[in-house]
Motif scaffolding. Structure first.
Motif, PDB file in Angstrom:
ATOM      1  N   PHE A   1     -23.456  43.998  17.313  1.00 17.82           N
ATOM      2  CA  PHE A   1     -22.439  44.603  18.170  1.00 17.82           C
ATOM      3  C   PHE A   1     -22.645  44.213  19.612  1.00 17.82           C
ATOM      4  O   PHE A   1     -23.778  44.170  20.097  1.00 17.82           O
ATOM      5  N   TYR A   2     -21.556  43.908  20.268  1.00 12.05           N
ATOM      6  CA  TYR A   2     -21.483  43.931  21.721  1.00 12.05           C
ATOM      7  C   TYR A   2     -20.039  44.161  22.097  1.00 12.05           C
ATOM      8  O   TYR A   2     -19.121  43.762  21.381  1.00 12.05           O
ATOM      9  N   SER A   3     -19.830  44.844  23.211  1.00 17.95           N
ATOM     10  CA  SER A   3     -18.473  45.230  23.587  1.00 17.95           C
ATOM     11  C   SER A   3     -17.736  44.065  24.243  1.00 17.95           C
ATOM     12  O   SER A   3     -18.330  43.066  24.645  1.00 17.95           O
ATOM     13  N   THR A   4     -16.422  44.220  24.325  1.00 21.68           N
ATOM     14  CA  THR A   4     -15.594  43.268  25.066  1.00 21.68           C
ATOM     15  C   THR A   4     -15.108  43.925  26.359  1.00 21.68           C
ATOM     16  O   THR A   4     -14.011  43.630  26.836  1.00 21.68           O
ATOM     17  N   PHE A   5     -15.918  44.831  26.900  1.00 22.56           N
ATOM     18  CA  PHE A   5     -15.622  45.456  28.189  1.00 22.56           C
ATOM     19  C   PHE A   5     -16.083  44.543  29.341  1.00 22.56           C
ATOM     20  O   PHE A   5     -16.948  43.688  29.170  1.00 22.56           O
ATOM     21  N   TYR A   6     -15.502  44.805  30.503  1.00 18.27           N
ATOM     22  CA  TYR A   6     -15.916  44.144  31.747  1.00 18.27           C
ATOM     23  C   TYR A   6     -15.812  42.616  31.591  1.00 18.27           C
ATOM     24  O   TYR A   6     -14.781  42.100  31.205  1.00 18.27           O
ATOM     25  N   ASN A   7     -16.880  41.906  31.846  1.00 15.42           N
ATOM     26  CA  ASN A   7     -16.832  40.453  31.712  1.00 15.42           C
ATOM     27  C   ASN A   7     -17.583  39.964  30.482  1.00 15.42           C
ATOM     28  O   ASN A   7     -17.940  38.794  30.386  1.00 15.42           O
TER      29      ASN A   7
ATOM     30  N   PHE B   1      -7.548  44.133  21.316  1.00 20.47           N
ATOM     31  CA  PHE B   1      -7.976  44.685  20.033  1.00 20.47           C
ATOM     32  C   PHE B   1      -8.207  46.189  20.109  1.00 20.47           C
ATOM     33  O   PHE B   1      -8.633  46.722  21.135  1.00 20.47           O
ATOM     34  N   GLY B   2      -7.936  46.856  19.004  1.00 20.38           N
ATOM     35  CA  GLY B   2      -8.243  48.269  18.814  1.00 20.38           C
ATOM     36  C   GLY B   2      -8.821  48.448  17.427  1.00 20.38           C
ATOM     37  O   GLY B   2      -9.313  47.497  16.814  1.00 20.38           O
ATOM     38  N   ASN B   3      -8.759  49.657  16.891  1.00 23.18           N
ATOM     39  CA  ASN B   3      -9.344  49.876  15.563  1.00 23.18           C
ATOM     40  C   ASN B   3      -8.406  50.543  14.571  1.00 23.18           C
ATOM     41  O   ASN B   3      -8.832  50.927  13.491  1.00 23.18           O
ATOM     42  N   SER B   4      -7.123  50.678  14.910  1.00 24.97           N
ATOM     43  CA  SER B   4      -6.152  51.240  13.959  1.00 24.97           C
ATOM     44  C   SER B   4      -4.741  50.921  14.443  1.00 24.97           C
ATOM     45  O   SER B   4      -4.533  50.596  15.620  1.00 24.97           O
TER      46      SER B   4
ATOM     47  N   SER C   1      -7.544  42.624   5.836  1.00 26.70           N
ATOM     48  CA  SER C   1      -7.370  43.071   4.451  1.00 26.70           C
ATOM     49  C   SER C   1      -8.113  44.372   4.187  1.00 26.70           C
ATOM     50  O   SER C   1      -8.519  44.653   3.049  1.00 26.70           O
ATOM     51  N   GLY C   2      -8.322  45.171   5.240  1.00 29.01           N
ATOM     52  CA  GLY C   2      -8.964  46.469   5.088  1.00 29.01           C
ATOM     53  C   GLY C   2     -10.476  46.418   5.016  1.00 29.01           C
ATOM     54  O   GLY C   2     -11.125  47.459   4.914  1.00 29.01           O
ATOM     55  N   TYR C   3     -11.080  45.232   5.098  1.00 30.41           N
ATOM     56  CA  TYR C   3     -12.535  45.128   4.969  1.00 30.41           C
ATOM     57  C   TYR C   3     -13.266  45.703   6.176  1.00 30.41           C
ATOM     58  O   TYR C   3     -14.436  46.090   6.068  1.00 30.41           O
ATOM     59  N   GLN C   4     -12.593  45.731   7.327  1.00 32.01           N
ATOM     60  CA  GLN C   4     -13.139  46.340   8.537  1.00 32.01           C
ATOM     61  C   GLN C   4     -11.961  46.956   9.294  1.00 32.01           C
ATOM     62  O   GLN C   4     -10.836  46.440   9.215  1.00 32.01           O
ATOM     63  N   PRO C   5     -12.180  48.062  10.027  1.00 30.14           N
ATOM     64  CA  PRO C   5     -11.096  48.652  10.829  1.00 30.14           C
ATOM     65  C   PRO C   5     -10.855  47.819  12.083  1.00 30.14           C
ATOM     66  O   PRO C   5     -11.751  47.662  12.911  1.00 30.14           O
TER      67      PRO C   5
ATOM     68  N   SER D   1     -13.388  47.923  20.362  1.00 28.71           N
ATOM     69  CA  SER D   1     -12.360  46.892  20.476  1.00 28.71           C
ATOM     70  C   SER D   1     -12.980  45.508  20.268  1.00 28.71           C
ATOM     71  O   SER D   1     -13.904  45.122  20.977  1.00 28.71           O
ATOM     72  N   GLY D   2     -12.475  44.782  19.277  1.00 27.10           N
ATOM     73  CA  GLY D   2     -13.003  43.444  19.013  1.00 27.10           C
ATOM     74  C   GLY D   2     -14.414  43.437  18.466  1.00 27.10           C
ATOM     75  O   GLY D   2     -15.176  42.497  18.700  1.00 27.10           O
ATOM     76  N   HIS D   3     -14.786  44.469  17.703  1.00 24.47           N
ATOM     77  CA  HIS D   3     -16.124  44.550  17.114  1.00 24.47           C
ATOM     78  C   HIS D   3     -16.454  43.233  16.410  1.00 24.47           C
ATOM     79  O   HIS D   3     -15.628  42.685  15.683  1.00 24.47           O
ATOM     80  N   PRO D   4     -17.663  42.683  16.609  1.00 26.21           N
ATOM     81  CA  PRO D   4     -17.988  41.374  16.023  1.00 26.21           C
ATOM     82  C   PRO D   4     -17.757  41.291  14.509  1.00 26.21           C
ATOM     83  O   PRO D   4     -17.192  40.311  14.027  1.00 26.21           O
ATOM     84  N   ALA D   5     -18.209  42.311  13.756  1.00 19.98           N
ATOM     85  CA  ALA D   5     -18.045  42.260  12.300  1.00 19.98           C
ATOM     86  C   ALA D   5     -16.580  42.347  11.901  1.00 19.98           C
ATOM     87  O   ALA D   5     -16.134  41.685  10.958  1.00 19.98           O
ATOM     88  N   ALA D   6     -15.803  43.159  12.632  1.00 15.18           N
ATOM     89  CA  ALA D   6     -14.380  43.278  12.333  1.00 15.18           C
ATOM     90  C   ALA D   6     -13.643  41.983  12.653  1.00 15.18           C
ATOM     91  O   ALA D   6     -12.782  41.531  11.891  1.00 15.18           O
ATOM     92  N   ALA D   7     -13.971  41.369  13.783  1.00 12.04           N
ATOM     93  CA  ALA D   7     -13.337  40.110  14.154  1.00 12.04           C
ATOM     94  C   ALA D   7     -13.705  39.002  13.166  1.00 12.04           C
ATOM     95  O   ALA D   7     -12.859  38.172  12.796  1.00 12.04           O
TER      96      ALA D   7
END
Length: 454
Positions: free
Chosen positions: A86-92, A118-121, A294-298, A326-332
C-alpha cells in the motif's frame, strides 16, 4: 441452501450473526437467522455451504464480469501485494499500478475523457463527480451552478449524496442530502408511455426535461446524471435516441452530462463503455466501478474530460478531495489484469453474440401468463411480473412474487435477484450457450411453479 447461523458450531458462520447485511430485512434475519452462505466460486458458478453448485445469475452483484477465480487477476493482486502492499496517491505520491490503470482507462474511455480519479465504490465515484463539478463551477466564477438533474427510477448509490440522486423509493424512512436533486420522469415506455408511440414518448421526456431546466434555471444546474440502462431501479431501457437527445439538450443549456456506467461498463453490454458505442452520447464524466476489477477488489473511477481537469487544475490550491484507498495498489493491479484478460479473451466482443442469445432466451418467457415485460439488453435483463397481463396490474408488495420466483430458481440451481415484482439477471459474462439454455429453462420452470400456486 440456507443455514441457520445462530445454531451453527462453525466459528466463521456463527460470527455472521453480528454482520449487518446491506439491503436486507434485518428484522426477518433477526427472527430466523436464515442466510445463504456462499463459500466458493469457479467460473460462472458459486457453491453454498451445503455443497450446492449454483449458476451465479447476478454476477456477485453486477460485477464479476470475467468470472470467478481467474488466476490472472488473483496472481496480479498477489504479486502486487508482495511488491508494494500500500501507498496512497495523496499529495505528490503515486505508484505504477494506479498510474498505469488511469492511462488504460483514458485509452478505453470515449472522446476527451482522459483524467481519472479513483475511489472505492460506485457511490463514491458518483459523489466525487458532483463534488468535482461543484468545484469546477466555483473556479469558473459560477457558484450558483449546484443543482443536479436525476430521474425517477435511477440508482446512483447509497451514500448521503448518492442516495439523494437515487429514486426516492430507496430512501423511504431515511434522510439524505436535500435541496440539490431534481428527479425527471422515468424513461420507461411500457409503464409510463400509455397511448404514445416510443417516438412520442421520447418527445414527451425531452419536453419534460426542458421544462424542468427552464423552471429551475440553467444557470443553477451543474449536471444531469444518468445510467445508460437503469439497473437497480428495475432494468429500464430508455426509448431509442434518448441519451443522444438528452446530451444535446444538456449542451444547449451548458449543463454537464454524467454517465453512470457503474453497471454497464466492462463488457456487460458488449463494449468496455456503453455511452458512446451503444447509446451515441459523449459524456463529460463517466463513473464506473463493479466490472472495473470484476469485483476482485473494491475500486471505482470518476473519468473526466480534459476541459474539466484544466479548470480544476488551472489555479494554485489543493484538490481537497480523495479517500485513503483511492488507487490502492492491489485494486489497481486487479483492474489492469481484468482489462488485459478481457482484451485477450475478447470478452466484450463475445458478449455481442452470447449476450444477445441470453436476451433472446429470456424474451421468450414473455408469453407466460404472469410475465408482463421482459426488458434489458445482453447480460443485463429484468422480468416484471403482473397479476393481469392486459391491464399491466402489478402484484401487491406483500405477495413477494419476485422473491418467490428467486427462491424457486435457487432450488433448481440459479441465483437471481428479486426486486419487488421484478426478477433481475446480471450474470457473469463467461456463460456459454449450454449454460444460457439451462438458465432459461430454470426460469421457465420457476415462474410456472409460482404461477401455478396463485
Amino acid at each position: 441452501m440456507s443455514l441457520d447461523l445462530d445454531t451453527s458450531t462453525d466459528g466463521v458462520l456463527t460470527a455472521d450473526t453480528h454482520l449487518v447485511q446491506s439491503f436486507a430485512d434485518l428484522n426477518a434475519l433477526k427472527q430466523d437467522g436464515a442466510r445463504t452462505v456462499i463459500v466458493g466460486a469457479e467460473g460462472a458458478y458459486v457453491t453454498d455451504s451445503e455443497g450446492n453448485q449454483l449458476i451465479d445469475g447476478i454476477g456477485g452483484l453486477w460485477c464479476v464480469n470475467a468470472g470467478h477465480r481467474r488466476r490472472e487477476i488473483i496472481d496480479a493482486i498477489t504479486e502486487q501485494l508482495e511488491t508494494l502492499d500500500f501507498y496512497s496517491t495523496f499529495y505528490n505520491f503515486t505508484h505504477p499500478a494506479a498510474a498505469g490503470l488511469a492511462a488504460k482507462l483514458a485509452e478505453l474511455a470515449p472522446g476527451h475523457l482522459n483524467k481519472v480519479h479513483f475511489g472505492n465504490s460506485g457511490s463514491v465515484a458518483n459523489d466525487s463527480a458532483i463534488r468535482i463539478l461543484h468545484h469546477y463551477y466555483n473556479r469558473l466564477g459560477q457558484p450558483k451552478k449546484k443543482q443536479v438533474l436525476s430521474r425517477q427510477g435511477a440508482y446512483h448509490g447509497s451514500t448521503y449524496l448518492a442516495i439523494a440522486m437515487t429514486t426516492p423509493e430507496y430512501s423511504e424512512g431515511w434522510d439524505k442530502a436535500e435541496g440539490l436533486i431534481h428527479h425527471l420522469k422515468k424513461p420507461h415506455h411500457w409503464r409510463e408511455g400509455e397511448g404514445m408511440s416510443e417516438a412520442e414518448f421520447l418527445d414527451a421526456l425531452i419536453a419534460d426535461a426542458k421544462g424542468r431546466i427552464e423552471a429551475i434555471g440553467a444557470e443553477n444546474i451543474a449536471c444531469f446524471i444518468a445510467e445508460p440502462i437503469m439497473g437497480a431501479g428495475g432494468i429500464i431501457v430508455p426509448p431509442k435516441g434518448y441519451h443522444a437527445a438528452m446530451g444535446a439538450l444538456c449542451r444547449d443549456y451548458e449543463i454537464k452530462y454524467i454517465s453512470d456506467e457503474v453497471v454497464t461498463a466492462f463488457g456487460r453490454l458488449g463494449h468496455f463503455f456503453a455511452s458512446k458505442d451503444v447509446f451515441d452520447v459523449q459524456p463529460d464524466i463517466i463513473t464506473t466501478a463493479k466490472g472495473l476489477t470484476s469485483g476482485y477488489q473494491p475500486l471505482s473511477a470518476t473519468i473526466m474530460s480534459d476541459e474539466i481537469y484544466e479548470v480544476i487544475s488551472g489555479e494554485s490550491g489543493s484538490f481537497l478531495h480523495g479517500m485513503t484507498y483511492s488507487g490502492h495498489p492491489a485494486a489497481a493491479a486487479a483492474g489492469l489484469a481484468n482489462i488485459a484478460l478481457m482484451e485477450r479473451d475478447q470478452i466484450p466482443q463475445t458478449v455481442r453474440t452470447t449476450g444477445k442469445l441470453f436476451e433472446g432466451k429470456l424474451r421468450d418467457l414473455a408469453d407466460m401468463d404472469m410475465v408482463g415485460e421482459v426488458r434489458g439488453s445482453h447480460f443485463m435483463m429484468g422480468i416484471e411480473f403482473v397479476r393481469d397481463k392486459a391491464a399491466k396490474t402489478p402484484f401487491e408488495v406483500e405477495d413477494m412474487i419476485g422473491l418467490k420466483v428467486a427462491q424457486a430458481a435457487q432450488k433448481r440451481g440459479l441465483i437471481a435477484r428479486p426486486l419487488g415484482n421484478i426478477l433481475i439477471l446480471s450474470p457473469t459474462l463467461v456463460m456459454d450457450e449450454a449454460m444460457i439454455d439451462t438458465t432459461a429453462g430454470i426460469l421457465c420452470e420457476s415462474i410456472a411453479e409460482v404461477q401455478n400456486s396463485l
